[in-house]
Design an enzyme around this catalytic site. Structure first.
Site, PDB file in Angstrom:
ATOM      1  N   CYS A   1       0.799  -1.252   0.104  1.00 52.36           N
ATOM      2  CA  CYS A   1      -0.035   0.126  -0.147  1.00 52.36           C
ATOM      3  C   CYS A   1       0.849   1.292   0.063  1.00 52.36           C
ATOM      4  O   CYS A   1       1.850   1.336   0.612  1.00 52.36           O
ATOM      5  CB  CYS A   1      -0.807  -0.056   1.177  1.00 52.36           C
ATOM      6  SG  CYS A   1      -1.883   1.441   1.169  1.00 52.36           S
TER       7      CYS A   1
ATOM      8  N   CYS B   1      -6.390   0.494   6.689  1.00 60.46           N
ATOM      9  CA  CYS B   1      -5.979   0.919   5.694  1.00 60.46           C
ATOM     10  C   CYS B   1      -7.339   1.964   5.124  1.00 60.46           C
ATOM     11  O   CYS B   1      -8.499   1.599   5.114  1.00 60.46           O
ATOM     12  CB  CYS B   1      -5.906  -0.214   4.527  1.00 60.46           C
ATOM     13  SG  CYS B   1      -5.649   0.541   2.600  1.00 60.46           S
TER      14      CYS B   1
END
Length: 209
Positions: A42, A101
């Site tokens: 990410c 996230c």
């Protein structure tokens, strides 16, 4: 500008300390890179592949995007995978998402965020496929954590569909594919799947609906 100048100062200190500890530190890295790993992670600023694995420069080839997605028509990612596999001959590909996230939370919400909604479409599709499982969980944090885990499994599976990985497997069982989730709370990596090395193992990757 203060933060920018601080980065440059930190760089100078780091380079100086690296040479103090090992005068050949940079000279050894002047040749061709030969990483063992491709890390697909990410873009979150709190998730650094080198720091969380204790790796040295040259150990890990890195690609990062929002929510660690393997999108089948993402030419950037596909080019990275091809270069890593066909040129660098990496032995392992790691897909590493993380709990907490923002991309996963955005995909799970009903809100609209503009251009990034196109990128989040795959996550929203995973959410729809596993709606019953997710709705059965106790609270929103648990649902988001599980959606993150499901996404990792789907992204590893998406890698098995790429021509680069399939061609490499036709030549031998490498690279090995792994799915991980990183915890911001304690800094640990959790393994979801490891050592996927052929189409026979790929078939069992996805949870049954």
């Amino acid at each position: 500008m203060q933060n920018y100048f601080k980065l440059l100062e930190n760089n100078r200190h780091w380079a100086e300390h690296a040479l103090e500890d090992d005068p050949d530190y940079f000279r050894r890295r002047l040749g061709k890179q030969a990483p063992h790993f491709l890390f697909i992670g990410c873009s979150d600023s709190r998730v650094s592949a080198d720091l969380l694995t204790g790796a040295e420069p040259g150990d890990i080839f890195v690609h990062r995007n929002i929510a660690a997605q393997v999108v089948p028509n993402d030419l950037n990612l596909l080019s990275v995978v091809q270069y890593a596999v066909d040129v660098l001959d990496v032995k392992h590909i790691l897909v590493c998402a993380h709990y907490g996230c923002g991309g996963v939370a955005a995909a799970a919400s009903q809100a609209e965020f503009g251009l990034v909604d196109h990128w989040l479409a795959g996550l929203r599709h995973i959410q729809r496929l596993h709606r019953d499982e997710l709705d059965a969980l106790a609270d929103e944090p648990a649902r988001l954590a599980r959606l993150t885990e499901l996404s990792v499994l789907y992204q590893v599976y998406n890698l098995t569909l790429t021509p680069t990985v399939r061609s490499a497997w036709a030549r031998g069982r490498r690279p090995l594919l792994h799915g991980l989730v990183y915890s911001l709370e304690d800094g640990h990596l959790r393994e979801l799947v490891q050592g996927v090395d052929g189409l026979d193992r790929a078939e069992g990757l996805l949870p049954k609906l």
